[in-house]
Design an enzyme around this catalytic site. Structure first.
Site, PDB file in Angstrom:
ATOM      1  N   CYS A 155      23.537  16.956 -30.518  1.00  0.00           N
ATOM      2  CA  CYS A 155      23.440  16.424 -31.881  1.00  0.00           C
ATOM      3  C   CYS A 155      23.378  17.534 -32.927  1.00  0.00           C
ATOM      4  O   CYS A 155      23.356  17.263 -34.126  1.00  0.00           O
ATOM      5  CB  CYS A 155      22.217  15.515 -32.012  1.00  0.00           C
ATOM      6  SG  CYS A 155      20.661  16.395 -32.315  1.00  0.00           S
ATOM      7  N   PRO A 210     -11.350  32.468  -7.214  1.00  0.00           N
ATOM      8  CA  PRO A 210     -12.013  33.729  -6.877  1.00  0.00           C
ATOM      9  C   PRO A 210     -13.131  34.063  -7.856  1.00  0.00           C
ATOM     10  O   PRO A 210     -13.998  34.883  -7.555  1.00  0.00           O
ATOM     11  CB  PRO A 210     -10.895  34.778  -6.950  1.00  0.00           C
ATOM     12  CG  PRO A 210      -9.695  34.108  -7.464  1.00  0.00           C
ATOM     13  CD  PRO A 210      -9.943  32.640  -7.600  1.00  0.00           C
ATOM     14  N   HIS A 241       1.059  19.443 -18.688  1.00  0.00           N
ATOM     15  CA  HIS A 241       1.534  20.339 -19.751  1.00  0.00           C
ATOM     16  C   HIS A 241       3.058  20.467 -19.777  1.00  0.00           C
ATOM     17  O   HIS A 241       3.589  21.420 -20.328  1.00  0.00           O
ATOM     18  CB  HIS A 241       0.874  21.721 -19.616  1.00  0.00           C
ATOM     19  CG  HIS A 241      -0.609  21.668 -19.893  1.00  0.00           C
ATOM     20  ND1 HIS A 241      -1.490  22.678 -19.541  1.00  0.00           N
ATOM     21  CD2 HIS A 241      -1.363  20.711 -20.483  1.00  0.00           C
ATOM     22  CE1 HIS A 241      -2.718  22.328 -19.913  1.00  0.00           C
ATOM     23  NE2 HIS A 241      -2.677  21.150 -20.481  1.00  0.00           N
TER      24      HIS A 241
HETATM   25  P1  OAD Z   1      -6.032  30.427 -16.700  1.00  0.00           P
HETATM   26  O1  OAD Z   1      -5.276  31.704 -16.759  1.00  0.00           O
HETATM   27  O2  OAD Z   1      -6.894  30.071 -17.848  1.00  0.00           O
HETATM   28  O3  OAD Z   1      -6.958  30.424 -15.412  1.00  0.00           O
HETATM   29  C1  OAD Z   1      -6.462  30.797 -14.163  1.00  0.00           C
HETATM   30  C2  OAD Z   1      -7.589  30.698 -13.160  1.00  0.00           C
HETATM   31  O4  OAD Z   1      -7.052  30.973 -11.878  1.00  0.00           O
HETATM   32  C3  OAD Z   1      -8.738  31.680 -13.393  1.00  0.00           C
HETATM   33  O5  OAD Z   1      -9.962  30.977 -13.348  1.00  0.00           O
HETATM   34  C4  OAD Z   1      -8.624  32.645 -12.223  1.00  0.00           C
HETATM   35  O6  OAD Z   1      -9.896  33.114 -11.777  1.00  0.00           O
HETATM   36  C5  OAD Z   1      -7.977  31.766 -11.175  1.00  0.00           C
HETATM   37  N1  OAD Z   1      -7.212  32.487 -10.147  1.00  0.00           N
HETATM   38  C6  OAD Z   1      -6.586  33.683 -10.223  1.00  0.00           C
HETATM   39  N2  OAD Z   1      -5.978  33.972  -9.073  1.00  0.00           N
HETATM   40  C7  OAD Z   1      -6.209  32.941  -8.232  1.00  0.00           C
HETATM   41  C8  OAD Z   1      -5.847  32.632  -6.885  1.00  0.00           C
HETATM   42  N3  OAD Z   1      -5.105  33.455  -6.175  1.00  0.00           N
HETATM   43  N4  OAD Z   1      -6.283  31.480  -6.345  1.00  0.00           N
HETATM   44  C9  OAD Z   1      -7.037  30.605  -7.080  1.00  0.00           C
HETATM   45  N5  OAD Z   1      -7.403  30.845  -8.347  1.00  0.00           N
HETATM   46  C10 OAD Z   1      -7.002  31.991  -8.928  1.00  0.00           C
HETATM   47  O7  OAD Z   1      -4.968  29.270 -16.362  1.00  0.00           O
HETATM   48  P2  OAD Z   1      -5.138  27.689 -16.507  1.00  0.00           P
HETATM   49  O8  OAD Z   1      -6.529  27.265 -16.238  1.00  0.00           O
HETATM   50  O9  OAD Z   1      -4.046  27.074 -15.723  1.00  0.00           O
HETATM   51  O10 OAD Z   1      -1.394  25.718 -21.219  1.00  0.00           O
HETATM   52  O11 OAD Z   1      -4.829  27.514 -18.043  1.00  0.00           O
HETATM   53  C11 OAD Z   1      -4.742  26.226 -18.588  1.00  0.00           C
HETATM   54  C12 OAD Z   1      -3.675  26.173 -19.636  1.00  0.00           C
HETATM   55  O12 OAD Z   1      -3.856  27.204 -20.598  1.00  0.00           O
HETATM   56  C13 OAD Z   1      -2.274  26.391 -19.126  1.00  0.00           C
HETATM   57  O13 OAD Z   1      -1.701  25.223 -18.588  1.00  0.00           O
HETATM   58  C14 OAD Z   1      -1.548  26.841 -20.340  1.00  0.00           C
HETATM   59  C15 OAD Z   1      -2.571  27.791 -20.910  1.00  0.00           C
HETATM   60  O14 OAD Z   1      -2.493  27.986 -22.280  1.00  0.00           O
HETATM   61  C16 OAD Z   1      -0.212  25.370 -21.667  1.00  0.00           C
HETATM   62  O15 OAD Z   1       0.815  25.974 -21.389  1.00  0.00           O
HETATM   63  C17 OAD Z   1      -0.247  24.180 -22.546  1.00  0.00           C
END
Ligand code: OAD
Length: 235
Positions: free
Chosen positions: A146, A210, A116
């Site tokens: 530019c 979690p 991303h």
């Molecule tokens: P999310 O916010 O959708 O998910 C975060 C995940 O991390 C959840 O499933 C939580 O349960 C988990 N979580 C929280 N604390 C944690 C910890 N301490 N250890 C392990 N897991 C934990 O974030 P992403 O899946 O990264 O896109 O979201 C994907 C994309 O959506 C991002 O890259 C972003 C967003 O829109 C762009 O910026 C293009």
């Protein structure tokens, strides 16, 4: 279950890892969809789409600049560090991240695919030139040499991923004996599609989160907990 996961990780010579916002949670960076997450309090349509940027680039940049300053004050956590150690001892290792914060690089990970993009990169909307700057951006939106307006070098909803990124990630996942999926809700595609791809190619898929995700019932081993605690134990 934990011991099975650890044995698989230790035996594997080819490992891929897919990370999301949760791996940076314990560094103090909010996630997107959990409680307190960015998309719980902000409209992604306004902040993370090309249309939103075209409407109000200054407003979008103010939010990104706030995030950049927040991230600049953080440090990699024990989860990021464990992945560096895992890379050092694994002959074929690929870290695929959805995170734009740069904390995997700051920790010392080498073979990182940033699906991303990168919040520290600025890209000109006119000529396409890119530059990396960690400086505080004073006049928003910033301008390219530019004269064009620069945008954050991140992928927004509805946009293509960086050229070749998903292809390289898919290749790594297809050869991997183990795929570790840490800290992602696995709701955003094509990144989430790497999980069923790994399963189809016979990898042991270990989820660290979690909370349950849509893939928790499909993965080989689901470990419930925080990545900064579980990853060091696993490695
Ligand atoms: P999310 O916010 O959708 O998910 C975060 C995940 O991390 C959840 O499933 C939580 O349960 C988990 N979580 C929280 N604390 C944690 C910890 N301490 N250890 C392990 N897991 C934990 O974030 P992403 O899946 O990264 O896109 O979201 C994907 C994309 O959506 C991002 O890259 C972003 C967003 O829109 C762009 O910026 C293009």
């Amino acid at each position: 279950m934990f011991e099975d996961a650890r044995a698989a990780v230790h035996a594997a010579k080819r490992i891929a890892v897919l990370t999301g916002a949760g791996v940076s949670a314990e560094s103090g960076i909010p996630t997107f969809r959990s409680n307190g997450g960015f998309w719980r309090n902000n409209r992604f349509e306004d902040l993370a789409t090309p249309e939103g940027f075209a409407r109000d680039p200054k407003f979008v940049w103010q939010w990104y600049e706030e995030r950049r300053r927040g991230i600049a004050a953080t440090r990699p956590n024990a989860g990021h560090e464990a992945l560096v150690r895992l890379e050092e001892r694994t002959p074929d290792f690929t870290l695929i991240t959805q995170n734009v914060d740069g904390l995997h690089d700051a920790a010392g990970s080498k073979n990182v695919i940033r699906l991303h993009g990168d919040i520290w990169t600025l890209r000109c909307t006119k000529c396409g030139a890119e530059r990396v700057s960690r400086e505080e951006l004073k006049d928003l939106p910033p301008n390219c040499k530019c004269g064009g307006i620069e945008r954050p070098g991140v992928v927004w909803f509805g946009e293509d991923l960086p050229p070749g990124a998903i292809e390289r990630a898919a290749e790594a996942v297809q050869r991997a004996e183990v795929l570790i999926v840490a800290g992602t809700s696995a709701q955003v595609y094509p990144a989430a599609g790497l999980i069923p791809l790994a399963l189809r190619h016979g990898a042991t898929v270990i989820e660290i989160n979690p909370e349950e995700t849509d893939f928790s019932d499909e993965v080989t081993i689901a470990l419930r907990g925080k990545s900064a605690e579980i990853l060091p134990q696993l490695v």
